[in-house]
Design a protein around this motif. Structure first.
Motif, short mmCIF file in Angstrom:
data_model
loop_
_atom_site.label_atom_id
_atom_site.label_comp_id
_atom_site.label_asym_id
_atom_site.label_seq_id
_atom_site.Cartn_x
_atom_site.Cartn_y
_atom_site.Cartn_z
N THR A 114 0.83 -1.20 0.00
CA THR A 114 0.00 0.00 0.00
C THR A 114 0.86 1.25 0.00
OG1 THR A 114 -1.52 -1.27 1.34
CG2 THR A 114 -1.92 1.09 1.20
N LYS A 115 0.45 2.23 -0.81
CA LYS A 115 1.16 3.51 -0.82
C LYS A 115 0.60 4.39 0.28
CE LYS A 115 2.48 3.58 -5.62
NZ LYS A 115 2.34 4.19 -6.91
N PRO A 116 1.32 5.41 0.68
CA PRO A 116 0.79 6.31 1.72
C PRO A 116 -0.48 7.02 1.23
CG PRO A 116 2.89 7.11 0.85
CD PRO A 116 2.69 5.76 0.29
N PRO A 117 -1.29 7.50 2.18
CA PRO A 117 -2.59 8.08 1.80
C PRO A 117 -2.41 9.42 1.10
CG PRO A 117 -2.17 8.43 4.11
CD PRO A 117 -1.07 7.54 3.63
N LEU A 118 -3.27 9.65 0.11
CA LEU A 118 -3.29 10.96 -0.55
C LEU A 118 -4.27 11.84 0.21
CD1 LEU A 118 -3.41 9.70 -4.23
CD2 LEU A 118 -1.54 10.97 -3.21
N PHE A 119 -3.87 12.24 1.42
CA PHE A 119 -4.84 12.93 2.28
C PHE A 119 -5.20 14.31 1.73
CE2 PHE A 119 -0.56 13.62 3.80
CZ PHE A 119 -0.49 15.01 3.84
N PHE A 120 -4.38 14.81 0.81
CA PHE A 120 -4.66 16.16 0.31
C PHE A 120 -5.51 16.13 -0.96
CE2 PHE A 120 -0.48 14.57 -0.79
CZ PHE A 120 -0.57 14.53 -2.17
N GLU A 121 -5.95 14.92 -1.35
CA GLU A 121 -6.70 14.82 -2.61
C GLU A 121 -7.99 15.66 -2.59
OE1 GLU A 121 -7.40 10.84 -3.95
OE2 GLU A 121 -6.55 11.36 -5.91
N PRO A 122 -8.78 15.62 -1.48
CA PRO A 122 -9.98 16.46 -1.45
C PRO A 122 -9.65 17.93 -1.71
CG PRO A 122 -9.94 15.00 0.45
CD PRO A 122 -8.66 14.81 -0.27
N LEU A 123 -8.51 18.37 -1.18
CA LEU A 123 -8.11 19.76 -1.39
C LEU A 123 -7.92 20.07 -2.87
CD1 LEU A 123 -5.50 20.65 1.37
CD2 LEU A 123 -7.39 22.07 0.58
N LEU A 124 -7.24 19.13 -3.54
CA LEU A 124 -6.99 19.32 -4.97
C LEU A 124 -8.29 19.38 -5.73
CD1 LEU A 124 -3.95 17.00 -5.74
CD2 LEU A 124 -3.99 19.48 -5.58
N GLN A 125 -9.21 18.46 -5.36
CA GLN A 125 -10.49 18.44 -6.05
C GLN A 125 -11.24 19.74 -5.79
OE1 GLN A 125 -12.06 14.83 -4.57
NE2 GLN A 125 -11.11 13.59 -6.17
N GLY A 180 -10.29 22.27 -7.93
CA GLY A 180 -10.66 22.01 -9.31
C GLY A 180 -9.54 21.41 -10.13
N LEU A 181 -8.53 20.82 -9.45
CA LEU A 181 -7.43 20.20 -10.19
C LEU A 181 -7.68 18.70 -10.32
CD1 LEU A 181 -4.45 22.01 -8.47
CD2 LEU A 181 -5.15 22.29 -10.85
N GLU A 182 -7.66 18.22 -11.53
CA GLU A 182 -7.77 16.78 -11.74
C GLU A 182 -6.38 16.25 -12.07
OE1 GLU A 182 -9.84 14.27 -11.58
OE2 GLU A 182 -11.49 15.48 -10.77
N VAL A 183 -5.77 15.57 -11.11
CA VAL A 183 -4.43 15.04 -11.36
C VAL A 183 -4.50 13.52 -11.30
CG1 VAL A 183 -2.02 15.14 -10.72
CG2 VAL A 183 -3.51 17.06 -10.22
N PRO A 184 -4.06 12.85 -12.35
CA PRO A 184 -4.04 11.38 -12.26
C PRO A 184 -3.05 10.95 -11.18
CG PRO A 184 -2.91 12.15 -14.24
CD PRO A 184 -3.56 13.35 -13.62
#
Lengths: 415, 322
Positions: free
Chosen positions: A204-215, A218-222
């Motif tokens: 398992t990779k570490p959590p992308l806890f900042f993903e909600p922030l990016l969304q 309005g940034l869509e990053v694969p």
């Protein structure tokens, strides 16, 4: 050169090298030029603020931008970061306390396997209930846990052997690393703990806890592009923390005790330094760094097997510390960067170049000696496979000609 | 239990062969430690060099068509003496290049240089063989004489190879005993091991004695290498690491710096390992097998260092200078 001119020249160099690396994404040399700017930052006599600013700009903006454009650069930067962290850990043991630890990679392996076993379905093989892999959020818990485990194993191994003379320690740590590797390699039966030589994946990779922030922004990053960036900053933070801790330790009562032991154990003991306890502490702190970095390594690689934790790795990290200068923090960083680049870029680049020559089949004409077809270059001659020779040469030559390393610690330089 | 008894003679034989090999390598570590108080980390590569010289000599004889026509004893004598000589010279050269400039400085410095030398030599051998034969895994050519076996009882068949190892080792150990205890050069080695400064005052040429010690230790390592190659056939530049580690363990087990100790330690470790390889799986019902024999050896090392750091026969060298 005045400070102003130096800062201008430095900025110019950084801009030029980054531009080069950006324009020639395949060129090893261009990225080397970018990496060299870090060394220049250290040496050039520019005002401190300018240096700090340029360094931050390079590490936080330019390198990530380059890596974003070309993932290979991120890979190199992350590898360098991992080795810098390892070299800083070993620097405490070898450089500050003066104990030769030849099994440093064992602690790295312990950390890596700690996360690999519980951060993958592997643990289901011996703990029923199907709880594994644990959720990515546990990564940080395991990261802290690995520090504790590293400390504990360091103390357990150190207790019996640190009372002995130094060269015994070298051999015992070497033996310990072999035992750890043999265990990891063979503990797939009777109960499958480590999956043996086949290795463990997916981790398992570490959590992308900042993903909600990016969304939210309005940034869509694969995530395939996001993870390298994430790991880059993670390792940057870890290296930063390690540097901070090491510096604080170095200038503390503990650090002075370590150096006293390194210089003269008997005199240190006579001055009231608790020799065995201090040695144990240094040994364990170094081990805990390695173990923590191991967790990150496992998460980054997604797949690990015992092959990543051979004696070679221990010697590689030792060569980094020796090259830079034992007991010197900038030295360890420089040594780790240098050796990693040598290994990952220069030797591989040289191998590719020779392969190209071989395939081109060109004729090499040497005056008076006749010509030699390059297609006859022996296929076994591949610089990338001779890293042992390179490490060996580094160790011997440094010991004979410059045992204090390239960047010796400041006190020694003043002498 | 019956199975255990049935394989016992074979296990003992394996252990003795292994033990003599460890003893021969361990002597190199222990003699150098005796005179310099320094672990010659590259000794395992001197051992491998011996194995490679052996295989090269045999391959050259083969390509000259002499391997089958010469008497096997002549072949063996040639292979062993060349291997010993070149390994001894290499060990001397190593001391001259990588160690001598560093002695007198901190011990860590010389030790790191030795580790570097070990790594360098591994790849140097690989490079040489790669360019010369285009492969670096070499097989000893088989000699009909060596592939024979002498059946002693139904359970125990003694291969000529094992007899060769045991006999050569015994003769060499006897020779070494004579050399160290009965000759003037041996007296010099013992004097330097006891106290180099005083020895120097008494007119012992300390440097030459150190070089001689490296030569003798290297030659014994080279002999072990040739025997290892003949016995196990396959050699590669990296095959010295594990035997080297174990031989060092053996030297520590017997008391480092102590020449009879190295032989005793080698024997014990060899037997222990052979027993572990055969009986571990029987004892644990198949849970742990022969793959743990290396672990057993290292555990032994750690245990001795905890409980008897001076080794079984004690330490005859001087106390640490520190």
């Amino acid at each position: 050169m005045s400070g102003m001119q130096a800062s201008l020249a430095l900025s110019g160099y950084i801009a030029a090298s980054c531009l080069l690396a950006f324009l020639f994404p395949q060129s090893v040399l261009a990225f080397l030029a970018v990496q060299a700017s870090l060394v220049m930052l250290y040496y050039v006599a520019a005002p401190r603020q300018v240096k700090l600013f340029l360094g931050a700009l390079l590490l936080f903006v330019l390198v990530p931008a380059l890596g974003w454009a070309n993932g290979y650069y991120f890979e190199i930067a992350i590898q360098i970061g991992i080795f810098v962290a390892l070299a800083l850990g070993l620097n405490i043991v070898v450089g500050f306390v003066g104990l030769l630890n030849l099994g440093f990679v064992a602690f790295y392996a312990i950390g890596a396997y700690l996360w690999a076993i519980f951060g993958s379905p592997q643990a289901n093989a011996f703990i029923p209930g199907g709880f594994f892999p644990v959720s990515p959020n546990w990564f940080f818990v395991f990261f802290l846990l690995s520090i504790a485990v590293g400390l504990l194993t360091g103390i357990l191994l150190g207790l019996p052997v640190l009372r002995l003379r130094g060269d015994y320690l070298a051999v015992v740590t070497l033996g310990f690393a072999e035992v750890v590797r043999a265990l990891v390699n063979n503990l797939d039966k009777p109960i499958n703990f480590t999956n043996g030589p086949r290795g463990i994946s997916p981790i398992t990779k570490p959590p992308l806890f900042f993903e909600p922030l990016l969304q939210f922004a309005g940034l869509e990053v694969p995530s395939a592009k996001l993870y390298p960036l994430y790991f880059y900053f993670l390792i940057l933070i870890i290296v930063g923390v390690i540097i901070l801790v090491t510096r604080r330790l170095e200038n503390s009562r503990v650090g002075r005790a370590w150096k006293a032991i390194r210089e003269d154990e008997i005199a240190a003991a006579a001055m009231g330094v608790p020799v065995v306890r201090m040695k144990l502490l240094g040994f364990a702190v170094g081990a805990s760094f390695a173990s923590a970095v191991g967790v990150l390594f496992a998460a980054k690689q997604v797949f690990i097997n015992p092959e990543s934790f051979t004696f070679m790795e221990s010697i590689g990290v030792l060569a980094m510390v020796i090259l830079g200068g034992m007991g010197s923090i900038p030295g360890a960083i420089l040594g780790a960067t240098g050796v990693t680049i040598l290994n990952l870029q220069l030797l591989k680049g040289l191998s590719l170049w020779l392969n190209g020559l071989r395939q081109s089949g060109a004729e090499l004409t040497i005056p008076f000696l006749g010509s030699y077809s390059l297609s006859q270059l022996p296929a076994q001659f591949e610089p990338a496979k001779y890293e042992r020779m390179v490490f060996g040469l580094i160790l011997i030559l440094m010991m004979i000609f410059r045992p204090q390393g390239i960047l010796p610690p400041s006190q020694e330089r003043k002498k | 239990m019956e199975l255990a008894l049935e394989i016992l003679p074979q296990v003992l034989l394996d252990g003795i062969v292994l033990g003599f090999m460890y003893a021969l390598i361990a002597l190199g570590y222990t003699m150098v430690y005796g005179v310099l108080e320094f672990i010659n980390f590259a000794h395992s590569e001197i051992f491998v060099l011996g194995a490679f010289v052996g295989v090269e000599v045999m391959l050259l004889l083969q390509s000259a068509g002499l391997l089958s026509t010469l008497h096997p004893a002549a072949v063996l004598l040639l292979v062993i003496s060349t291997g010993m000589f070149i390994s001894g010279i290499a060990a001397m050269a190593l001391e001259r290049v990588a160690y001598r400039p560093l002695l007198g400085g901190p011990r860590l410095v010389a030790l790191i240089s030795a580790i570097g030398a070990s790594f360098f030599l591994q790849d140097a051998l690989r490079l040489f063989e790669s360019l010369w034969r285009n492969t670096f895994y070499l097989n000893y050519p088989s000699l009909e004489f060596l592939d024979r076996a002498v059946p002693l009882t139904a359970a125990l068949v003694i291969p000529v190879k094992s007899m060769l190892v045991v006999c050569t080792a015994l003769v060499t150990l006897g020779g070494l005993h004579f050399f160290v205890n009965r000759t003037k050069l041996g007296l010099g080695i013992r004097a330097v091991a006891q106290d180099p400064d005083t020895a120097s005052l008494m007119g012992v040429p300390v440097r030459q004695v150190i070089a001689l010690t490296f030569f003798v230790g290297g030659a014994l390592g080279g002999l072990a290498g040739v025997l290892f190659g003949i016995h196990y056939s396959l050699v590669n530049p990296y095959s010295g690491f594990i035997p080297g580690m174990k031989a060092f363990t053996a030297a520590v087990l017997g008391g480092i710096g102590n020449i009879p100790g190295a032989v005793v330690g080698g024997m014990i470790l060899g037997l222990l390992e052979a027993f572990a390889a055969s009986y571990l799986s029987l004892l644990t019902d198949g849970a742990f097998g022969a793959e743990y024999k290396d672990v057993v050896a290292f555990l032994v090392l750690i245990l001795i260092l905890i409980f008897r750091p001076k080794g079984l026969l004690g330490e005859t060298v001087r106390e640490s200078k520190a």
